[in-house]
Motif scaffolding. Structure first.
Motif, short mmCIF file in Angstrom:
data_model
loop_
_atom_site.label_atom_id
_atom_site.label_comp_id
_atom_site.label_asym_id
_atom_site.label_seq_id
_atom_site.Cartn_x
_atom_site.Cartn_y
_atom_site.Cartn_z
N ALA A 1 -34.47 50.19 -73.02
CA ALA A 1 -33.90 51.36 -72.35
C ALA A 1 -33.99 51.22 -70.83
N ALA A 2 -35.11 50.70 -70.35
CA ALA A 2 -35.29 50.50 -68.90
C ALA A 2 -34.26 49.52 -68.35
N ILE A 3 -33.96 48.49 -69.11
CA ILE A 3 -32.94 47.53 -68.70
C ILE A 3 -31.58 48.22 -68.60
N ALA A 4 -31.27 49.05 -69.59
CA ALA A 4 -29.99 49.78 -69.59
C ALA A 4 -29.86 50.65 -68.35
N ILE A 5 -30.92 51.35 -68.01
CA ILE A 5 -30.89 52.23 -66.83
C ILE A 5 -30.67 51.41 -65.57
N GLU A 6 -31.42 50.33 -65.42
CA GLU A 6 -31.32 49.51 -64.21
C GLU A 6 -29.93 48.91 -64.05
N VAL A 7 -29.35 48.46 -65.15
CA VAL A 7 -28.08 47.73 -65.09
C VAL A 7 -26.87 48.66 -65.03
N PHE A 8 -26.91 49.80 -65.74
CA PHE A 8 -25.69 50.59 -65.91
C PHE A 8 -25.68 51.95 -65.22
N ALA A 9 -26.79 52.41 -64.67
CA ALA A 9 -26.82 53.72 -64.02
C ALA A 9 -25.78 53.78 -62.91
N GLY A 10 -24.95 54.83 -62.93
CA GLY A 10 -23.91 55.01 -61.92
C GLY A 10 -22.66 54.20 -62.14
N LYS A 11 -22.60 53.42 -63.23
CA LYS A 11 -21.46 52.53 -63.44
C LYS A 11 -20.76 52.74 -64.78
N VAL A 12 -21.14 53.78 -65.53
CA VAL A 12 -20.51 54.04 -66.82
C VAL A 12 -20.16 55.52 -66.94
N GLY A 13 -19.07 55.79 -67.63
CA GLY A 13 -18.67 57.18 -67.84
C GLY A 13 -19.42 57.83 -68.98
N ALA B 1 -33.06 39.81 -65.99
CA ALA B 1 -32.29 39.03 -65.01
C ALA B 1 -30.91 38.68 -65.53
N ALA B 2 -30.84 38.29 -66.79
CA ALA B 2 -29.55 37.91 -67.37
C ALA B 2 -28.61 39.11 -67.45
N MET B 3 -29.14 40.27 -67.77
CA MET B 3 -28.31 41.46 -67.83
C MET B 3 -27.82 41.86 -66.44
N ARG B 4 -28.67 41.77 -65.46
CA ARG B 4 -28.25 42.08 -64.08
C ARG B 4 -27.15 41.13 -63.64
N ALA B 5 -27.31 39.85 -63.95
CA ALA B 5 -26.31 38.86 -63.55
C ALA B 5 -24.98 39.08 -64.27
N ALA B 6 -25.05 39.46 -65.53
CA ALA B 6 -23.83 39.63 -66.33
C ALA B 6 -23.04 40.88 -65.95
N PHE B 7 -23.74 41.95 -65.55
CA PHE B 7 -23.08 43.23 -65.34
C PHE B 7 -23.31 43.83 -63.96
N GLY B 8 -23.69 42.99 -63.01
CA GLY B 8 -24.01 43.49 -61.69
C GLY B 8 -22.93 44.32 -61.03
N SER B 9 -21.68 43.93 -61.16
CA SER B 9 -20.59 44.64 -60.50
C SER B 9 -19.63 45.29 -61.49
N ALA B 10 -19.96 45.23 -62.77
CA ALA B 10 -19.04 45.75 -63.80
C ALA B 10 -19.19 47.25 -63.97
N SER B 11 -18.11 47.89 -64.38
CA SER B 11 -18.15 49.32 -64.72
C SER B 11 -17.31 49.53 -65.98
N TYR B 12 -17.69 50.53 -66.77
CA TYR B 12 -17.02 50.78 -68.04
C TYR B 12 -16.86 52.28 -68.26
N ASP B 13 -15.81 52.64 -68.98
CA ASP B 13 -15.65 54.04 -69.37
C ASP B 13 -16.71 54.42 -70.39
N ILE B 14 -16.96 53.52 -71.35
CA ILE B 14 -17.94 53.77 -72.40
C ILE B 14 -18.75 52.51 -72.66
N VAL B 15 -20.05 52.66 -72.81
CA VAL B 15 -20.90 51.58 -73.29
C VAL B 15 -21.53 52.04 -74.60
N TYR B 16 -21.37 51.22 -75.64
CA TYR B 16 -22.06 51.45 -76.91
C TYR B 16 -23.22 50.46 -76.97
N ASP B 17 -24.42 50.97 -77.00
CA ASP B 17 -25.60 50.11 -77.07
C ASP B 17 -26.12 50.09 -78.49
#
Length: 329
Positions: free
Chosen positions: A81-93, A56-72
């Motif tokens: 990994a499932a959290i990463a997919i849910e939060v960042f799919a379609g929003k990172v280069g 929930a906290a990750m969704r709230a923090a990055f719900g509308s954000a997009s990035y060229d690169i995410v380093y996890d």
């Protein structure tokens, strides 16, 4: 071209060095951490305080954000990994996960050659979402399996433009694991190293080289797993002898037939990664010999006297076995 980059982690060890390199290159960097460790970057970075393991906290923090690169730097399990997919799919280069040589651990002894990326069959990897991955009491024993399952889930899903950097055993920098310090303390105490296989070398990489390769990987266009290690693999016995040579100490060692109570980096079989893919992509690693001596010198008690890292090793003749994760962000 300057990028808009998110680093999940980035306040310790390799992660901190990575952030510095990204800033030096002129990129815009945002740090996502729990806010418990000062980073020293001042106003040069933006900060988001969030628990990486909280859906929930990750969704709230990055719900509308997009990035060229995410380093996890903090993806340790398929749940992460499932959290990463849910939060960042379609929003990172580009999504760069810091993985580890430890993903190959269960393959030790099955082949003589160094491990290539495709030797690990992630398609056949079972994924257990119900295991208590976030239980701190299980962190050590679940590290390798967690990294392996995290990679498997991310590639199986396929919605992130993914690179997984499989780092060799990272030494140097502000390493808090105490693994190299173990050998320094052992040499200075005059006690013998107990070892399993004198020829079972493994792959290492300096913290600086690891951060450099991560930074480089983010700016390329390749996808998939890639091994990262410096040349010059060493066995535990090799490392012990090198420490003795650097410190001017006469060291002793005794072979064992048991796997109980062995030192960090002591393995029953060779445990080395092949870095040919990185070379084909245009990256050249250094050699362990170029930085190891300095890393050893920096751990001498007279140089770090009074620091938390040195206390345990100067007060006890033989350090108790230390944690052995391959990568700490």
């Amino acid at each position: 071209m300057h990028k808009n980059i998110l680093v999940i982690g980035g306040t310790r060890h390799v992660g901190k060095l990575l952030v510095q390199k990204l800033l030096d290159a002129g990129h815009r960097v945002t740090l996502a951490t729990r806010g418990r460790t000062a980073d020293g970057f001042g106003q040069r970075v933006q900060r988001i305080v969030v628990d990486r393991r909280d859906h929930a906290a990750m969704r709230a923090a990055f719900g509308s954000a997009s990035y060229d690169i995410v380093y996890d730097q903090l993806c340790y399990s398929p749940v992460d990994a499932a959290i990463a997919i849910e939060v960042f799919a379609g929003k990172v280069g580009r999504y760069v996960m810091a993985s580890s040589i430890e993903v190959y651990r269960r393959l030790m002894g099955r082949q003589e050659d160094a491990f290539e990326e495709l030797d690990l069959d992630l398609a056949a990897q079972a994924i257990d979402m119900d295991y208590p991955w976030h239980d701190p009491m299980l962190a050590d024993e679940s590290y390798a399996e967690g990294k392996r399952q995290a990679e498997a889930l991310l590639y199986r899903d396929g919605r992130l433009p993914l690179v997984t950097v499989r780092l060799g055993h990272v030494l140097g920098g502000d390493d808090s694991t105490g693994r190299l310090a173990y050998y320094v303390a052992l040499a200075q105490s005059g006690q013998a190293l107990l070892y399993a296989n004198a020829k079972a070398a493994t792959s290492f990489i300096s913290a600086d080289q690891a951060s450099d390769f991560l930074a480089w990987s983010g700016t390329q266009d390749f996808l998939g797993p890639v091994n990262a290690a410096d040349g010059g693999s060493l066995s535990a016995l090799d490392l012990h002898r090198r420490v003795g040579l650097v410190l001017g100490e006469k060291v002793r060692a005794l072979p064992l037939t048991t796997q109980a109570g062995l030192s960090p980096f002591d393995f029953p079989f060779p445990y080395v990664m092949d870095t040919a893919r990185a070379a084909c992509l245009g990256y050249r690693f250094g050699d362990t010999a170029n930085w190891l001596d300095l890393a050893i010198h920096q751990l001498q008690p007279e140089l770090v006297c009074g620091s938390p890292a040195s206390t345990a090793y100067t007060q006890t003749p033989v350090p108790e076995k230390v944690r052995q994760p391959a990568f700490i962000a």
